[in-house]
Design an enzyme around this catalytic site. Structure first.
Site, PDB file in Angstrom:
ATOM      1  N   GLY A  42      26.291  30.448  37.411  1.00  0.00           N
ATOM      2  CA  GLY A  42      26.352  31.907  37.532  1.00  0.00           C
ATOM      3  C   GLY A  42      25.185  32.601  36.865  1.00  0.00           C
ATOM      4  O   GLY A  42      25.350  33.633  36.231  1.00  0.00           O
ATOM      5  N   ASP A  85      20.134  30.102  49.797  1.00  0.00           N
ATOM      6  CA  ASP A  85      20.268  29.192  48.646  1.00  0.00           C
ATOM      7  C   ASP A  85      20.594  27.771  49.085  1.00  0.00           C
ATOM      8  O   ASP A  85      19.980  26.807  48.613  1.00  0.00           O
ATOM      9  CB  ASP A  85      21.360  29.695  47.682  1.00  0.00           C
ATOM     10  CG  ASP A  85      20.965  30.976  46.968  1.00  0.00           C
ATOM     11  OD1 ASP A  85      19.861  31.487  47.237  1.00  0.00           O
ATOM     12  OD2 ASP A  85      21.763  31.471  46.142  1.00  0.00           O
ATOM     13  N   LEU A 123      20.254  30.771  39.443  1.00  0.00           N
ATOM     14  CA  LEU A 123      19.422  29.611  39.813  1.00  0.00           C
ATOM     15  C   LEU A 123      20.087  28.749  40.892  1.00  0.00           C
ATOM     16  O   LEU A 123      19.751  27.581  41.066  1.00  0.00           O
ATOM     17  CB  LEU A 123      19.091  28.769  38.568  1.00  0.00           C
ATOM     18  CG  LEU A 123      18.301  29.485  37.473  1.00  0.00           C
ATOM     19  CD1 LEU A 123      17.957  28.521  36.330  1.00  0.00           C
ATOM     20  CD2 LEU A 123      17.014  30.116  38.014  1.00  0.00           C
ATOM     21  N   GLY A 124      21.045  29.349  41.599  1.00  0.00           N
ATOM     22  CA  GLY A 124      21.614  28.660  42.752  1.00  0.00           C
ATOM     23  C   GLY A 124      22.564  27.532  42.419  1.00  0.00           C
ATOM     24  O   GLY A 124      22.646  26.543  43.171  1.00  0.00           O
ATOM     25  N   SER A 125      23.333  27.665  41.318  1.00  0.00           N
ATOM     26  CA  SER A 125      24.259  26.573  40.964  1.00  0.00           C
ATOM     27  C   SER A 125      25.301  26.369  42.059  1.00  0.00           C
ATOM     28  O   SER A 125      25.666  25.236  42.378  1.00  0.00           O
ATOM     29  CB  SER A 125      24.944  26.844  39.623  1.00  0.00           C
ATOM     30  OG  SER A 125      25.898  27.882  39.726  1.00  0.00           O
ATOM     31  N   SER A 126      25.778  27.468  42.650  1.00  0.00           N
ATOM     32  CA  SER A 126      26.840  27.324  43.663  1.00  0.00           C
ATOM     33  C   SER A 126      26.318  26.570  44.884  1.00  0.00           C
ATOM     34  O   SER A 126      27.000  25.714  45.438  1.00  0.00           O
ATOM     35  CB  SER A 126      27.412  28.686  44.073  1.00  0.00           C
ATOM     36  OG  SER A 126      26.419  29.500  44.662  1.00  0.00           O
ATOM     37  N   SER A 129      26.035  19.100  36.116  1.00  0.00           N
ATOM     38  CA  SER A 129      24.970  19.999  36.559  1.00  0.00           C
ATOM     39  C   SER A 129      24.006  20.302  35.434  1.00  0.00           C
ATOM     40  O   SER A 129      24.418  20.541  34.301  1.00  0.00           O
ATOM     41  CB  SER A 129      25.567  21.291  37.113  1.00  0.00           C
ATOM     42  OG  SER A 129      24.542  22.054  37.713  1.00  0.00           O
TER      43      SER A 129
HETATM   44  N1  LIG Z   1      28.838  22.296  38.755  1.00  0.00           N
HETATM   45  C1  LIG Z   1      29.778  23.111  39.214  1.00  0.00           C
HETATM   46  N2  LIG Z   1      31.079  22.764  39.155  1.00  0.00           N
HETATM   47  C2  LIG Z   1      32.047  23.579  39.624  1.00  0.00           C
HETATM   48  N3  LIG Z   1      31.820  24.805  40.169  1.00  0.00           N
HETATM   49  C3  LIG Z   1      30.548  25.199  40.256  1.00  0.00           C
HETATM   50  C4  LIG Z   1      29.456  24.386  39.786  1.00  0.00           C
HETATM   51  N4  LIG Z   1      28.310  25.048  40.003  1.00  0.00           N
HETATM   52  C5  LIG Z   1      28.671  26.242  40.562  1.00  0.00           C
HETATM   53  N5  LIG Z   1      29.996  26.336  40.723  1.00  0.00           N
HETATM   54  C6  LIG Z   1      30.749  27.471  41.283  1.00  0.00           C
HETATM   55  O1  LIG Z   1      29.811  28.495  41.596  1.00  0.00           O
HETATM   56  C7  LIG Z   1      30.055  29.667  40.778  1.00  0.00           C
HETATM   57  C8  LIG Z   1      28.736  30.316  40.398  1.00  0.00           C
HETATM   58  O2  LIG Z   1      28.130  30.762  41.598  1.00  0.00           O
HETATM   59  P1  LIG Z   1      27.322  32.102  41.706  1.00  0.00           P
HETATM   60  O3  LIG Z   1      26.869  32.178  43.097  1.00  0.00           O
HETATM   61  O4  LIG Z   1      28.098  33.250  41.169  1.00  0.00           O
HETATM   62  O5  LIG Z   1      26.068  31.875  40.719  1.00  0.00           O
HETATM   63  P2  LIG Z   1      24.757  31.009  40.963  1.00  0.00           P
HETATM   64  O6  LIG Z   1      24.888  30.268  42.251  1.00  0.00           O
HETATM   65  O7  LIG Z   1      24.511  30.221  39.754  1.00  0.00           O
HETATM   66  O8  LIG Z   1      23.621  32.128  41.079  1.00  0.00           O
HETATM   67  P3  LIG Z   1      22.922  32.741  42.415  1.00  0.00           P
HETATM   68  O9  LIG Z   1      23.957  32.726  43.494  1.00  0.00           O
HETATM   69  O10 LIG Z   1      22.539  34.133  42.027  1.00  0.00           O
HETATM   70  O11 LIG Z   1      21.754  31.873  42.642  1.00  0.00           O
HETATM   71  C9  LIG Z   1      30.823  29.150  39.576  1.00  0.00           C
HETATM   72  O12 LIG Z   1      31.599  30.159  38.975  1.00  0.00           O
HETATM   73  C10 LIG Z   1      31.697  28.055  40.223  1.00  0.00           C
HETATM   74  O13 LIG Z   1      32.806  28.602  40.890  1.00  0.00           O
HETATM   75  C1  LIG Z   2      21.874  37.672  46.194  1.00  0.00           C
HETATM   76  C2  LIG Z   2      21.489  36.642  47.240  1.00  0.00           C
HETATM   77  O1  LIG Z   2      20.542  37.233  48.122  1.00  0.00           O
HETATM   78  C3  LIG Z   2      20.784  35.445  46.622  1.00  0.00           C
HETATM   79  C4  LIG Z   2      21.552  34.742  45.546  1.00  0.00           C
HETATM   80  O2  LIG Z   2      20.770  33.664  45.064  1.00  0.00           O
HETATM   81  C5  LIG Z   2      22.730  36.239  47.992  1.00  0.00           C
HETATM   82  C6  LIG Z   2      22.430  35.468  49.270  1.00  0.00           C
HETATM   83  O3  LIG Z   2      21.344  35.603  49.835  1.00  0.00           O
HETATM   84  O4  LIG Z   2      23.350  34.771  49.716  1.00  0.00           O
HETATM   85 MG   LIG Z   3      25.270  31.236  44.086  1.00  0.00          MG
END
Ligand SMILES: Nc1ncnc2c1ncn2[C@@H]1O[C@H](COP(=O)(O)OP(=O)(O)OP(=O)(O)O)[C@@H](O)[C@H]1O
Ligand SMILES: C[C@@](O)(CCO)CC(=O)[O-]
Ligand SMILES: [Mg+2]
Length: 388
Positions: free
Chosen positions: A141, A204, A144-147, A136
């Site tokens: 976390g 997301d 930026l929407g990694s999940s 990635s």
């Molecule tokens: N490349 C990856 N490999 C494995 N797990 C991942 C990967 N990318 C994201 N994840 C999972 O998603 C979690 C992070 O998701 P989280 O929704 O908390 O943050 P985000 O998606 O980066 O931010 P947001 O939801 O605010 O946009 C990580 O702790 C992990 O469990």
């Molecule tokens: C915080 C939130 O609004 C956005 C996370 O990127 C959660 C969601 O909409 O699922």
């Molecule tokens: Mg997320």
């Protein structure tokens, strides 16, 4: 046969958190991706395992197919042609498979991602031995929407090699799915997001799947065609947080103060609607680009104030806001907040020298800055050779 998939991260221009409670939100894809490669083992490999390699962590997991069957078939068969929500019983069984892999304590946040992987894999592909490699470009976390890009790219790779997909394997380079397949990728990714987030709105995974810029409200998506050259500085405070806990915190505050929070969500809804109208209003317009930018800046500031009301700001975010304000620039957190990333609008007429100065000052605080390319393609897949 090997397939690769890539799906973008995102920024939220307005409406995070409120979107979970039915308000409109506006999001755009960015040019940072999660990449997945999927290869089934052939008989000659004589390898009866499912392997997951998180290359940039770096971590490798391996389960024998027999072990996965043994644990999961106790609660049923996850294999399904339609997107299915992981039941609490399956969550427990999957958690047992994840615990066996002894993820180091410092990286335990990955456990929910690995659980989402096992759910999506076994639902879409059943019990086939394979190797899945993930990298990635997105900070995990950080808002930026990694999940979501993880779940979207994974669902896309899994569906591309499923029996129901009718794809041209001989096509060289990156290609996009048809509309129906994209809908399916998006729905599966949403199921993965539920495992990681608890209660995602779906914004997301939708913007990661479809790309460009979208307005999202109550589960439905409107594609926006922007007539504005939008330039955003993204500052990563590097303060770790997790979206699941922040979303749960806002829901708890809503239970304690339902009327006040309803008014907050309603105000955010109006901000997102106005922002999407400004972004889409035709150019040339009675509003010059500068006037439009000033309106966007004001809306971003108003949205940030309301995010503070929801309790999702953070001292590090406030430092970014104060720093950019010194240069008369408006900022707001993006994603779930509580740390993570902050957006700053860089007006078209802003000089490069000022941009350099503000970046230098933010980086001197220990933050990391980048200027994201906004509104590119959504998820794409590739068989054979493709540029990364
Ligand atoms: N490349 C990856 N490999 C494995 N797990 C991942 C990967 N990318 C994201 N994840 C999972 O998603 C979690 C992070 O998701 P989280 O929704 O908390 O943050 P985000 O998606 O980066 O931010 P947001 O939801 O605010 O946009 C990580 O702790 C992990 O469990
Ligand atoms: C915080 C939130 O609004 C956005 C996370 O990127 C959660 C969601 O909409 O699922
Ligand atoms: Mg997320």
């Amino acid at each position: 046969m090997e397939v690769r998939a890539r799906a973008p991260g995102k920024i939220i221009l307005a409406g995070e958190h409120a979107v979970v409670h039915g308000s409109a939100a506006v999001a755009a894809s960015i040019n940072l991706y999660t990449h997945v490669s999927l290869r089934f083992h052939s008989i000659s490999d004589n390898d009866h395992t499912l392997k997951l390699h998180l290359k940039d962590m770096p971590l490798e997991f391996s389960w024998s197919i027999e072990r996965i069957k043994e644990v999961l078939q106790e609660v049923g068969c996850p294999f399904s042609s339609t997107p299915t929500t992981c039941t609490p019983e399956f969550i427990k069984s999957i958690a047992a498979l994840v615990i066996e892999q002894n993820i180091p304590e410092a990286k335990i946040g990955l456990a929910s991602g690995v659980s989402a992987f096992l759910w999506l894999y076994t639902c879409i592909q059943g019990f086939k031995p394979a190797t899945v490699v993930i990298t990635s470009e997105l900070p995990l976390g950080s808002g930026l929407g990694s999940s979501a890009s993880f779940c979207v790219s994974l669902s896309a790779a899994l569906l591309a090699l499923s029996d129901s997909a009718s794809l041209d394997f001989s096509h060289q380079g990156w290609s996009v799915f048809g509309e129906n397949e994209l809908e399916l990728v998006n729905k599966w990714a949403f199921e993965g997001e539920k495992i990681i987030h608890g209660k995602p709105s779906g914004i997301d995974n939708s913007v990661s799947t479809f790309g460009n810029m979208i307005k999202f409200k109550s589960g439905s998506l409107t594609r926006l065609s922007s007539n504005m050259p939008l330039k955003m500085l993204v500052t990563n405070t590097k303060v770790g947080r997790n979206t699941k806990a922040l979303v749960a915190g806002v829901s708890e505050r809503t239970l304690r103060h339902p009327d006040a929070m309803k008014a907050v969500f309603n105000a955010v809804d109006l901000i997102s609607e106005e922002l999407s109208t400004i972004i889409q209003s035709p150019a040339p317009d009675e509003l010059s680009i500068t006037e439009k930018e000033e309106k966007l800046e004001e809306l971003m500031e108003m949205n940030q104030g309301l995010l503070q009301c929801m309790g999702v700001s953070h001292a590090s975010i406030e430092t970014v806001l104060r720093t950019t304000l010194k240069y008369k620039l408006a900022s707001k957190l993006t994603g779930a907040g509580g740390g993570g990333c902050v957006l700053t609008l860089l007006p078209t007429l802003l000089s490069g020298t000022v941009v350099d100065k503000v970046i230098a000052e933010l980086e001197s605080c220990g933050f990391q800055c980048l200027i994201a390319g906004i509104g590119g393609n959504g998820v794409e897949i590739c068989f054979g050779s493709c540029s990364s």
